[in-house]
Design a protein around this motif. Sequence first.
Motif, mmCIF file in Angstrom:
data_model
loop_
_atom_site.group_PDB
_atom_site.id
_atom_site.type_symbol
_atom_site.label_atom_id
_atom_site.label_comp_id
_atom_site.label_asym_id
_atom_site.label_seq_id
_atom_site.Cartn_x
_atom_site.Cartn_y
_atom_site.Cartn_z
ATOM 1 N N ARG A 136 39.801 41.436 39.177
ATOM 2 C CA ARG A 136 39.952 41.740 40.608
ATOM 3 C C ARG A 136 39.156 42.976 41.039
ATOM 4 N NH1 ARG A 136 44.515 42.337 37.824
ATOM 5 N NH2 ARG A 136 45.427 44.427 37.547
ATOM 6 N N ASP A 137 38.818 43.846 40.099
ATOM 7 C CA ASP A 137 38.058 45.055 40.450
ATOM 8 C C ASP A 137 36.547 44.849 40.321
ATOM 9 O OD1 ASP A 137 40.404 46.512 40.930
ATOM 10 O OD2 ASP A 137 40.605 47.022 38.808
ATOM 11 N N PHE A 138 36.118 43.599 40.117
ATOM 12 C CA PHE A 138 34.697 43.289 39.936
ATOM 13 C C PHE A 138 34.240 42.389 41.093
ATOM 14 C CE2 PHE A 138 34.103 44.679 35.494
ATOM 15 C CZ PHE A 138 35.427 44.898 35.137
ATOM 16 N N PRO A 139 33.698 42.967 42.148
ATOM 17 C CA PRO A 139 33.400 42.166 43.351
ATOM 18 C C PRO A 139 32.402 41.035 43.112
ATOM 19 C CG PRO A 139 32.486 44.398 43.516
ATOM 20 C CD PRO A 139 33.408 44.402 42.351
ATOM 21 N N ARG A 140 31.366 41.261 42.329
ATOM 22 C CA ARG A 140 30.404 40.168 42.112
ATOM 23 C C ARG A 140 31.044 39.039 41.321
ATOM 24 N NH1 ARG A 140 25.510 40.409 39.461
ATOM 25 N NH2 ARG A 140 25.994 42.251 38.212
ATOM 26 N N GLU A 158 29.024 45.357 35.729
ATOM 27 C CA GLU A 158 29.926 44.203 35.633
ATOM 28 C C GLU A 158 29.584 43.321 34.439
ATOM 29 O OE1 GLU A 158 31.202 41.910 38.915
ATOM 30 O OE2 GLU A 158 31.122 43.560 40.346
ATOM 31 N N ARG A 169 35.311 32.558 43.126
ATOM 32 C CA ARG A 169 35.799 31.880 44.332
ATOM 33 C C ARG A 169 34.851 30.773 44.768
ATOM 34 N NH1 ARG A 169 37.187 37.655 47.191
ATOM 35 N NH2 ARG A 169 39.090 38.103 46.001
ATOM 36 N N GLU A 196 40.089 35.358 37.800
ATOM 37 C CA GLU A 196 39.852 36.198 38.972
ATOM 38 C C GLU A 196 40.865 37.331 39.048
ATOM 39 O OE1 GLU A 196 39.901 35.952 43.852
ATOM 40 O OE2 GLU A 196 39.634 34.099 42.706
ATOM 41 N N THR A 225 34.323 38.227 41.063
ATOM 42 C CA THR A 225 35.329 37.502 41.834
ATOM 43 C C THR A 225 34.674 36.626 42.900
ATOM 44 O OG1 THR A 225 35.601 39.461 43.253
ATOM 45 C CG2 THR A 225 37.158 39.183 41.436
ATOM 46 N N GLY A 226 33.566 37.078 43.474
ATOM 47 C CA GLY A 226 32.857 36.251 44.441
ATOM 48 C C GLY A 226 32.338 34.973 43.806
ATOM 49 N N ASP A 240 25.709 48.057 38.219
ATOM 50 C CA ASP A 240 27.144 48.080 38.528
ATOM 51 C C ASP A 240 28.015 47.877 37.281
ATOM 52 O OD1 ASP A 240 27.120 45.345 37.947
ATOM 53 O OD2 ASP A 240 27.346 44.706 40.029
#
Length: 356
Positions: free
Chosen positions: A329-333, A236, A339, A325, A335-336, A234
Motif C-alpha cells: 500500500r505504500d508503493f504507489p507505482r 520500489e 489495480r 496490494e 499499487t497502480g 523510488d
Amino acid sequence: MSTATRTTAVAEHAERLWDAVTTGDEYAAGDIVVRALGDGTAPESVLLDVIGAVQRRVGAEWAANRLTVAQEHAATAINDRVIATFGYVLQRPEPHRGRITVACVDGEWHAMPARLLSEVLRLRGFTVDYLGAQVPAPHLVAHLHRTGPDAVALSGSLATRLPTAHATITACQAAATPVIAGGAAFGPDGRYARLLGAEAWAPDARAAADRLAEPLPRPQTAHQPLDDLPHLADQEYTLVTRSSGRLVKTVLAGLEERIPAMRAYTDLQRQYTAEDLAHIVEFLATALYVGDGELFTGFLGWTAGILTARGVPAASLGPALDLLEAELRDFPRATGMLRTARTHLAEPAAGSEQPA
C-alpha cells in the motif's frame, strides 16, 4: 518450383516433423529434415519455417494443456538435435562476414531461438560463437575480450530476466561491443530493447541476420542502468524484489483464509500455488523495473488463460492481487499496476495474450 509449391512443401515437412517430435521419434525427425533439404527447400527455410514453426507450435500446445511438460521438453530436445543434422548434410559457405557472439541472458533457459539464429548466421557467412543458454555476464564479457566479435546477439524469452539483460547490455557496451537484442522478453515491438539501451533489435532470426549485414554502431560511452531508468530512484523495484519471499508467504496465508477450500490442498498443490504467486511478484517487480504496467497486465492475462486451460479457476487471481496490494500500500507505482491488472482480469477478453 513455384512459390505456392514451395509453401505447400514446407507446410508438409513441418506437419511431418510435428508428428515425429510429439511421438518422440528422433530418427524420423532427422530423416524429415534431410529429405526437406534434399527436395530443394532452402536450408534457412528448413530452419525457420519447419523446425522453428514446429517449436512455436510446441509452445502453443503446452500453453493450451495439450502437451505435458515432459512432452514439451522431449520435443524441444529432438528439435535441438535435429539442427545438428545441418552440420553433416550441408556445405556451409566459408565465413566471409563478421564475427558474432550469440548468447542467452543469464537465467534464460529457452535456447532454441538463439540456436536457430546461430545457424542462420552461419548459413549467411558469419563466424559465430554460440554460447547457449544462461550465460553469466562476467563470462560473456571475458569471451568478448578474448575473441573481439563485431556484435553480441542477446536472446531472451522470459521478461523477468530484463533487469539481468540490462546489466548484460551495459557490460557488453563497456567492453566496446554493440548488442542486438531479440526474443519475446524484449517486447513484440522491441520496446524494452530500446529502453535498456541495445544498439539494435530484431523480431526474428531473419531480421536479425539482415540487420547484422551492416555493422552496428559502436557504443559511445559506458553508463549506469539508472541513467536509462530514472524511475528506479523510488526504490520500489528494489524493495519489492528484496521482500518477495515474505510477500509470497503472506499472500498464500491470506488466500487460505479467504478461500477455505485451499486449506485442504496437498503439499504439492500448495507448492504450485506458491510458485504461481512467486511468478506474479517477479513480474510485478520487472514491470516496476522497466516502468511499464502493460508487462504485468499482459502476464496476468496470459496466466489466467494458462490456469483456465488446466481447469483452475482464474478468479483466484483477484484475491491474490487484493492481498498483494494491501501489502504494498505504500508503493504507489506497484499499487497502480495491481489495480489496472485487476480491472483487466475482469474484462471478458482477459487471458488471450502471451507474456512478453
